[in-house]
Design a protein around this motif. Structure first.
Motif, mmCIF file in Angstrom:
data_model
loop_
_atom_site.group_PDB
_atom_site.id
_atom_site.type_symbol
_atom_site.label_atom_id
_atom_site.label_comp_id
_atom_site.label_asym_id
_atom_site.label_seq_id
_atom_site.Cartn_x
_atom_site.Cartn_y
_atom_site.Cartn_z
ATOM 1 N N LYS A 1 52.241 78.248 74.556
ATOM 2 C CA LYS A 1 53.421 78.636 73.776
ATOM 3 C C LYS A 1 53.427 77.993 72.387
ATOM 4 N N HIS A 2 52.296 77.480 71.932
ATOM 5 C CA HIS A 2 52.224 76.809 70.632
ATOM 6 C C HIS A 2 52.344 77.850 69.524
ATOM 7 N N LEU A 3 53.485 77.879 68.869
ATOM 8 C CA LEU A 3 53.777 78.911 67.870
ATOM 9 C C LEU A 3 52.800 78.863 66.697
ATOM 10 N N GLY A 4 52.533 77.674 66.189
ATOM 11 C CA GLY A 4 51.623 77.536 65.050
ATOM 12 C C GLY A 4 50.225 78.018 65.365
ATOM 13 N N ALA A 5 49.738 77.710 66.557
ATOM 14 C CA ALA A 5 48.390 78.138 66.943
ATOM 15 C C ALA A 5 48.320 79.665 67.034
ATOM 16 N N HIS A 6 49.367 80.297 67.543
ATOM 17 C CA HIS A 6 49.376 81.768 67.590
ATOM 18 C C HIS A 6 49.362 82.358 66.187
ATOM 19 N N GLU A 7 50.153 81.784 65.300
ATOM 20 C CA GLU A 7 50.172 82.276 63.919
ATOM 21 C C GLU A 7 48.800 82.105 63.268
ATOM 22 N N TYR A 8 48.258 80.905 63.360
ATOM 23 C CA TYR A 8 47.017 80.601 62.646
ATOM 24 C C TYR A 8 45.800 81.320 63.224
ATOM 25 N N ILE A 9 45.745 81.480 64.540
ATOM 26 C CA ILE A 9 44.603 82.219 65.099
ATOM 27 C C ILE A 9 44.719 83.687 64.691
ATOM 28 N N LYS B 1 38.268 90.206 60.225
ATOM 29 C CA LYS B 1 38.414 91.667 60.271
ATOM 30 C C LYS B 1 38.704 92.192 61.681
ATOM 31 N N GLN B 2 39.609 91.496 62.375
ATOM 32 C CA GLN B 2 40.034 91.889 63.714
ATOM 33 C C GLN B 2 41.571 91.957 63.771
ATOM 34 N N PRO B 3 42.153 92.909 63.023
ATOM 35 C CA PRO B 3 43.619 92.964 62.979
ATOM 36 C C PRO B 3 44.270 93.245 64.327
ATOM 37 N N GLU B 4 43.574 93.951 65.212
ATOM 38 C CA GLU B 4 44.177 94.233 66.518
ATOM 39 C C GLU B 4 44.356 92.952 67.323
ATOM 40 N N GLN B 5 43.447 91.983 67.162
ATOM 41 C CA GLN B 5 43.610 90.688 67.832
ATOM 42 C C GLN B 5 44.781 89.916 67.220
ATOM 43 N N ALA B 6 44.915 90.006 65.899
ATOM 44 C CA ALA B 6 46.047 89.354 65.222
ATOM 45 C C ALA B 6 47.364 89.926 65.724
ATOM 46 N N GLU B 7 47.401 91.233 65.921
ATOM 47 C CA GLU B 7 48.628 91.873 66.391
ATOM 48 C C GLU B 7 48.991 91.448 67.813
ATOM 49 N N LYS B 8 47.997 91.124 68.625
ATOM 50 C CA LYS B 8 48.292 90.606 69.972
ATOM 51 C C LYS B 8 49.025 89.272 69.876
ATOM 52 N N HIS B 9 48.600 88.439 68.936
ATOM 53 C CA HIS B 9 49.273 87.144 68.767
ATOM 54 C C HIS B 9 50.650 87.329 68.133
ATOM 55 N N LEU B 10 50.798 88.336 67.298
ATOM 56 C CA LEU B 10 52.108 88.653 66.739
ATOM 57 C C LEU B 10 53.063 89.061 67.860
ATOM 58 N N ALA B 11 52.580 89.872 68.785
ATOM 59 C CA ALA B 11 53.405 90.283 69.927
ATOM 60 C C ALA B 11 53.770 89.071 70.794
ATOM 61 N N THR B 12 52.829 88.161 70.950
ATOM 62 C CA THR B 12 53.116 86.947 71.722
ATOM 63 C C THR B 12 54.197 86.135 71.026
#
Length: 165
Positions: A108-116, A124-135
């Motif tokens: 549940k580390h918010l900063g780690a989700h944002e930064y990863i 160049k993996q925006p779909e992975q970024a969007e998974k962390h945005l959803a989290t």
């Protein structure tokens, strides 16, 4: 109705339990590696490292954080800052490894989700970024700073890539 011997026995048991709990260490202190969730863990002082990062001295920050990680290997904040420093230094492989360690330690580390998420955009993996945005949306809602920062980064990434086509 209580008889005198029953009442006396109950009082003796109550006194014995009270004395035992007063002198015995708390249950969480016996063989526990981490304090229970309602007790704050001792915090490693990360302010000197944050100052190095703010100055852009990522190499210095990485050196200090590596030493801190040796002493405090279960601190997700240390690994998150290691990931950040590596990412800012251009070493995405090390950044991903450290962010993943931070998230293994604290999912549940918010900063780690944002930064990863930001590292995934660099990779160049925006779909992975969007998974962390959803989290982040699930963890803290769309109003939290980490969600808003990653959302803005994803939108900028998408806009830049649309313009490049």
């Amino acid at each position: 109705m209580f008889t005198i011997p029953t009442l006396a026995r109950s009082l003796l048991v109550a006194v014995a339990l009270a004395c035992a709990s007063a002198i015995a260490p708390p249950a969480h202190a016996i063989g526990a590696e981490e304090p229970p969730p309602n007790m704050p863990a001792e915090k490693t002082d990360l302010s000197p490292v944050r100052a190095l990062i703010k100055q852009g001295d990522y190499k210095g920050a990485i050196a200090r954080l590596n030493k801190m990680a040796e002493a405090d290997s279960k601190n997700a904040d240390i690994y998150n800052l290691l990931g950040y420093s590596h990412r800012k230094s251009g070493n995405l492989q090390a950044a991903f490894a450290n962010y993943k360690t931070a998230l293994d330690l604290n999912p549940k580390h918010l900063g780690a989700h944002e930064y990863i998420g930001e590292a995934y955009l660099m990779n160049k993996q925006p779909e992975q970024a969007e998974k962390h945005l959803a989290t982040l949306a699930a963890l803290c809602g769309k109003g939290c700073e980490e969600y808003q920062d990653l959302d803005k980064a994803i939108k900028a990434y998408r806009s830049k890539n649309r313009a490049a086509r």
